[in-house]
Design a protein around this motif. Structure first.
Motif, PDB file in Angstrom:
ATOM      1  N   ASP A 297       0.825  -1.210   0.000  1.00 26.81           N
ATOM      2  CA  ASP A 297       0.000   0.000   0.000  1.00 26.81           C
ATOM      3  C   ASP A 297       0.862   1.264   0.000  1.00 26.81           C
ATOM      4  O   ASP A 297       0.540   2.237  -0.683  1.00 26.81           O
ATOM      5  N   ILE A 298       1.984   1.257   0.726  1.00 19.13           N
ATOM      6  CA  ILE A 298       2.878   2.417   0.727  1.00 19.13           C
ATOM      7  C   ILE A 298       3.586   2.550  -0.619  1.00 19.13           C
ATOM      8  O   ILE A 298       3.755   3.660  -1.156  1.00 19.13           O
ATOM      9  N   ALA A 299       3.983   1.403  -1.188  1.00 17.92           N
ATOM     10  CA  ALA A 299       4.626   1.440  -2.509  1.00 17.92           C
ATOM     11  C   ALA A 299       3.683   2.023  -3.551  1.00 17.92           C
ATOM     12  O   ALA A 299       4.108   2.782  -4.434  1.00 17.92           O
ATOM     13  N   GLY A 300       2.392   1.687  -3.451  1.00 20.79           N
ATOM     14  CA  GLY A 300       1.420   2.256  -4.375  1.00 20.79           C
ATOM     15  C   GLY A 300       1.339   3.762  -4.252  1.00 20.79           C
ATOM     16  O   GLY A 300       1.277   4.485  -5.253  1.00 20.79           O
ATOM     17  N   LEU A 301       1.364   4.282  -3.030  1.00 21.22           N
ATOM     18  CA  LEU A 301       1.325   5.725  -2.832  1.00 21.22           C
ATOM     19  C   LEU A 301       2.583   6.393  -3.368  1.00 21.22           C
ATOM     20  O   LEU A 301       2.529   7.500  -3.904  1.00 21.22           O
ATOM     21  N   LEU A 302       3.722   5.721  -3.244  1.00 18.51           N
ATOM     22  CA  LEU A 302       4.973   6.316  -3.712  1.00 18.51           C
ATOM     23  C   LEU A 302       5.053   6.389  -5.232  1.00 18.51           C
ATOM     24  O   LEU A 302       5.870   7.137  -5.775  1.00 18.51           O
ATOM     25  N   LEU A 303       4.214   5.618  -5.939  1.00 18.64           N
ATOM     26  CA  LEU A 303       4.182   5.686  -7.395  1.00 18.64           C
ATOM     27  C   LEU A 303       3.308   6.823  -7.909  1.00 18.64           C
ATOM     28  O   LEU A 303       3.352   7.158  -9.088  1.00 18.64           O
ATOM     29  N   VAL A 304       2.503   7.401  -7.019  1.00 22.07           N
ATOM     30  CA  VAL A 304       1.599   8.475  -7.434  1.00 22.07           C
ATOM     31  C   VAL A 304       2.348   9.708  -7.953  1.00 22.07           C
ATOM     32  O   VAL A 304       1.929  10.309  -8.956  1.00 22.07           O
ATOM     33  N   PRO A 305       3.451  10.149  -7.328  1.00 23.67           N
ATOM     34  CA  PRO A 305       4.147  11.335  -7.864  1.00 23.67           C
ATOM     35  C   PRO A 305       4.539  11.203  -9.331  1.00 23.67           C
ATOM     36  O   PRO A 305       4.470  12.187 -10.078  1.00 23.67           O
ATOM     37  N   SER A 306       4.941  10.010  -9.751  1.00 24.33           N
ATOM     38  CA  SER A 306       5.293   9.811 -11.158  1.00 24.33           C
ATOM     39  C   SER A 306       4.090  10.058 -12.056  1.00 24.33           C
ATOM     40  O   SER A 306       4.193  10.724 -13.094  1.00 24.33           O
ATOM     41  N   ALA A 307       2.934   9.523 -11.662  1.00 30.18           N
ATOM     42  CA  ALA A 307       1.728   9.712 -12.465  1.00 30.18           C
ATOM     43  C   ALA A 307       1.269  11.165 -12.438  1.00 30.18           C
ATOM     44  O   ALA A 307       0.794  11.697 -13.451  1.00 30.18           O
ATOM     45  N   LEU A 308       1.400  11.828 -11.295  1.00 35.48           N
ATOM     46  CA  LEU A 308       1.019  13.243 -11.224  1.00 35.48           C
ATOM     47  C   LEU A 308       1.928  14.093 -12.107  1.00 35.48           C
ATOM     48  O   LEU A 308       1.473  15.044 -12.747  1.00 35.48           O
ATOM     49  N   GLY A 309       3.206  13.762 -12.139  1.00 34.80           N
ATOM     50  CA  GLY A 309       4.117  14.462 -13.040  1.00 34.80           C
ATOM     51  C   GLY A 309       3.720  14.284 -14.494  1.00 34.80           C
ATOM     52  O   GLY A 309       3.796  15.223 -15.292  1.00 34.80           O
ATOM     53  N   SER A 310       3.260  13.085 -14.840  1.00 42.71           N
ATOM     54  CA  SER A 310       2.792  12.830 -16.203  1.00 42.71           C
ATOM     55  C   SER A 310       1.587  13.683 -16.550  1.00 42.71           C
ATOM     56  O   SER A 310       1.504  14.262 -17.636  1.00 42.71           O
ATOM     57  N   LEU A 311       0.648  13.774 -15.613  1.00 43.72           N
ATOM     58  CA  LEU A 311      -0.548  14.586 -15.854  1.00 43.72           C
ATOM     59  C   LEU A 311      -0.197  16.066 -15.991  1.00 43.72           C
ATOM     60  O   LEU A 311      -0.723  16.759 -16.866  1.00 43.72           O
ATOM     61  N   LEU A 312       0.694  16.550 -15.140  1.00 41.25           N
ATOM     62  CA  LEU A 312       1.072  17.957 -15.186  1.00 41.25           C
ATOM     63  C   LEU A 312       1.699  18.317 -16.520  1.00 41.25           C
ATOM     64  O   LEU A 312       1.435  19.386 -17.083  1.00 41.25           O
ATOM     65  N   PHE A 361       8.770  11.914  -9.559  1.00 42.70           N
ATOM     66  CA  PHE A 361       7.936  12.973 -10.122  1.00 42.70           C
ATOM     67  C   PHE A 361       8.542  13.492 -11.432  1.00 42.70           C
ATOM     68  O   PHE A 361       7.846  13.645 -12.439  1.00 42.70           O
ATOM     69  N   VAL A 362       9.851  13.764 -11.412  1.00 44.42           N
ATOM     70  CA  VAL A 362      10.530  14.241 -12.619  1.00 44.42           C
ATOM     71  C   VAL A 362      10.479  13.186 -13.714  1.00 44.42           C
ATOM     72  O   VAL A 362      10.280  13.497 -14.891  1.00 44.42           O
ATOM     73  N   GLN A 363      10.663  11.923 -13.340  1.00 35.66           N
ATOM     74  CA  GLN A 363      10.580  10.837 -14.317  1.00 35.66           C
ATOM     75  C   GLN A 363       9.222  10.829 -15.008  1.00 35.66           C
ATOM     76  O   GLN A 363       9.130  10.690 -16.231  1.00 35.66           O
ATOM     77  N   GLY A 364       8.145  10.996 -14.241  1.00 36.51           N
ATOM     78  CA  GLY A 364       6.805  11.019 -14.829  1.00 36.51           C
ATOM     79  C   GLY A 364       6.629  12.170 -15.801  1.00 36.51           C
ATOM     80  O   GLY A 364       6.041  12.002 -16.874  1.00 36.51           O
ATOM     81  N   MET A 365       7.125  13.341 -15.449  1.00 34.72           N
ATOM     82  CA  MET A 365       7.024  14.499 -16.343  1.00 34.72           C
ATOM     83  C   MET A 365       7.762  14.247 -17.653  1.00 34.72           C
ATOM     84  O   MET A 365       7.229  14.483 -18.746  1.00 34.72           O
ATOM     85  N   LEU A 366       8.987  13.768 -17.556  1.00 30.21           N
ATOM     86  CA  LEU A 366       9.802  13.577 -18.750  1.00 30.21           C
ATOM     87  C   LEU A 366       9.241  12.484 -19.651  1.00 30.21           C
ATOM     88  O   LEU A 366       9.181  12.645 -20.877  1.00 30.21           O
ATOM     89  N   MET A 367       8.804  11.370 -19.062  1.00 28.12           N
ATOM     90  CA  MET A 367       8.293  10.263 -19.868  1.00 28.12           C
ATOM     91  C   MET A 367       6.990  10.641 -20.567  1.00 28.12           C
ATOM     92  O   MET A 367       6.752  10.257 -21.714  1.00 28.12           O
ATOM     93  N   SER A 368       6.140  11.411 -19.893  1.00 27.76           N
ATOM     94  CA  SER A 368       4.888  11.844 -20.508  1.00 27.76           C
ATOM     95  C   SER A 368       5.147  12.719 -21.724  1.00 27.76           C
ATOM     96  O   SER A 368       4.543  12.536 -22.797  1.00 27.76           O
ATOM     97  N   ALA A 369       6.052  13.685 -21.592  1.00 33.63           N
ATOM     98  CA  ALA A 369       6.393  14.541 -22.727  1.00 33.63           C
ATOM     99  C   ALA A 369       7.052  13.736 -23.843  1.00 33.63           C
ATOM    100  O   ALA A 369       6.815  13.993 -25.036  1.00 33.63           O
ATOM    101  N   GLN A 370       7.854  12.748 -23.471  1.00 36.39           N
ATOM    102  CA  GLN A 370       8.512  11.904 -24.472  1.00 36.39           C
ATOM    103  C   GLN A 370       7.498  11.120 -25.294  1.00 36.39           C
ATOM    104  O   GLN A 370       7.589  11.039 -26.523  1.00 36.39           O
TER     105      GLN A 370
END
Length: 473
Positions: A297-312, A361-370
């Motif tokens: 459950d904690i690991a799932g929460l820690l993956l949220v920043p990546s997805a939020l970065g993608s959305l942003l 979070f940064v990974q999510g942003m970069l991968m989404s733009a990619q």
């Protein structure tokens, strides 16, 4: 065909819903892999078959999606794919062994192979190219909501219910998608020759042989000769298909689209970049749970920043492309993603969580733009005659690269684990190698010219300006 206003509004929603179902399914599964492995009495590093079984099936059958859509219509084909995807999800939930789970994932892949490509093909045929970038950016947003919801929901279900629910959740979502598709999916068709069975066999055998060679290279083979032989056989099948397609009157995938340079470069860049990027959804949950010791459950929460970065990123990626154009944007993104992946190799148990959240979070942003940049430069210049083939080819390479990425990362984990290191050490070394592999794709994007994609961006800019003037008036 003439489309109603409801169709034009509903079609992007169908594509977005398809993307959402696939991304939700994959992120939930990745979070649940350690729990599924424990219940099925398997090692976590051996669970890659449950991931590869799906993505490989999708890659094998995607070439059929364009032919089926042209022959039977997009509406009928889409509805059948959703029904099969839901059936496969039910069978996954009922699985009591790893072979049964893998077989159920294959059935699920039969639906997934058609569901997303058909909805994207319908968009290509429904919208003009000056609308394509905005529409494509819109449909990717629901797909990025899946990774936000998936880790949280998956971690919660594993911790407080059971892993079976990570598949059962697809049933109500699929039912809603089926009803909505029944109402608004247009029935596009096109003239198509007989099914190219020889071409399909050559592509399928090539994909299977190369994937098997990657599996064997991870330490299961008594001799590397088997892996090398299978890899050579796979590439020989691909070469055989090229010769076949040049002579066949109606090949499964026509080769004329490769004369469009942006398509050829974009497709090659997709392949190389996703070999590294495709392993991340598999590796990060293992890093969090197996390497760093976080509960599901904690690991799932820690993956949220990546997805939020993608959305942003979706809110400003078009402005970035307009200012820096495709070539400079893709080169920067590719190198930056490689650096972030390598930084994940520094993670240690007990570190402050901020040192993990920020790179994710940064990974999510970069991968989404990619993803947005790679996909639009690949498809944006395709003429209508190649829309079906180009869309199928892009989907094939994306899913193959995901399969190969998971297979390569699993092989690296086995190699590094066999040297006597800890699971965390093996994960660290694998992240470094994945980062290097991703950065190498910059060599492909260097083949883009400074003005490539500008026509697509200019059309998008003119349409946006026109819409703003209409709103102002």
């Amino acid at each position: 065909m003439a489309l109603t206003t409801r169709d034009m509004l509903g079609l992007p929603m169908i594509a977005g819903a398809s993307f959402f179902m696939q991304s939700l399914d994959s992120t939930i599964l990745n979070t649940a892999i350690p729990a599924i492995a424990a219940d099925l009495r398997q090692a976590p590093f051996s669970m890659q078959l449950a991931v590869i079984g799906y993505t490989l099936t999708v890659a094998l059958l995607i070439p059929l999606s364009g032919w089926m859509a042209d022959r039977f219509g997009t509406r009928r084909t889409y509805l059948a794919s959703v029904a099969i995807f839901v059936l496969g999800s039910l069978l996954c939930a009922l699985s009591s062994s790893l072979p049964m789970l893998v077989a159920s994932r294959v059935i699920q892949g039969l639906g997934g192979a058609v569901m997303m490509p058909i909805s994207r093909l319908a968009l290509l045929r429904a919208y003009e190219r000056d609308e394509f970038v905005q529409v494509f950016n819109f449909i990717s947003i629901p797909g990025l909501v899946g990774p936000v919801v998936g880790p949280i929901l998956g971690g919660w279900l594993v911790s407080f219910a059971s892993w079976h629910w990570v598949f059962l959740i697809n049933i109500p979502i699929g039912a809603l998608g089926f009803v909505h598709g029944w109402r608004v999916m247009p029935d596009f068709r096109a003239e198509r020759g007989p099914f190219d069975s020889w071409g399909f066999a050559l592509i399928g055998l090539g994909v299977l042989a190369v994937t098997a060679s990657l599996e064997l290279s991870g330490g299961h083979a008594s001799s590397p000769l088997w892996a090398i032989t299978l890899a050579a056989a796979g590439f020989a099948c691909v070469a055989g298909y090229v010769l076949h397609a040049r002579r066949a009157p109606s090949p499964l995938i026509r080769l004329g689209m490769f004369r469009i340079r942006t398509f050829a470069v974009g497709l090659a860049g997709n392949v190389v970049a996703r070999l590294g990027i495709g392993s991340i959804p598999f590796l990060v949950p293992l890093l969090l749970q197996v390497g760093l010791g976080y509960p599901a459950d904690i690991a799932g929460l820690l993956l949220v920043p990546s997805a939020l970065g993608s959305l942003l990123t979706k809110t400003f990626v078009l402005r970035v492309l307009h200012r820096f154009h495709y070539r400079r944007t893709l080169l920067f993104l590719t190198l930056s993603i490689g650096v972030v992946f390598a930084l994940l190799s520094l993670q240690q148990p007990g570190w402050p969580v901020i040192f993990l959240v920020v790179p994710l979070f940064v990974q999510g942003m970069l991968m989404s733009a990619q993803f947005t940049s790679m996909n639009t430069i690949t498809l944006g210049d395709l003429p209508a005659e190649y829309a079906s083939d180009g869309n199928s080819m892009l989907s094939v390479t994306q899913n193959l690269s995901l399969s190969f990425g998971v297979a390569i990362s699993t092989a690296l984990l086995r190699v590094f684990s066999s040297s006597g290191g800890s699971p965390l050490s093996a994960l660290h070394q694998t992240f470094i190698m994945v980062g290097i592999l991703t950065a190498l794709s910059a060599l492909v994007f260097m083949r883009l010219r400074p003005g490539d994609g500008d026509r697509l961006l200019d059309a998008s800019r003119r349409r946006s300006a026109g819409a703003e003037r209409r709103d102002g008036s």
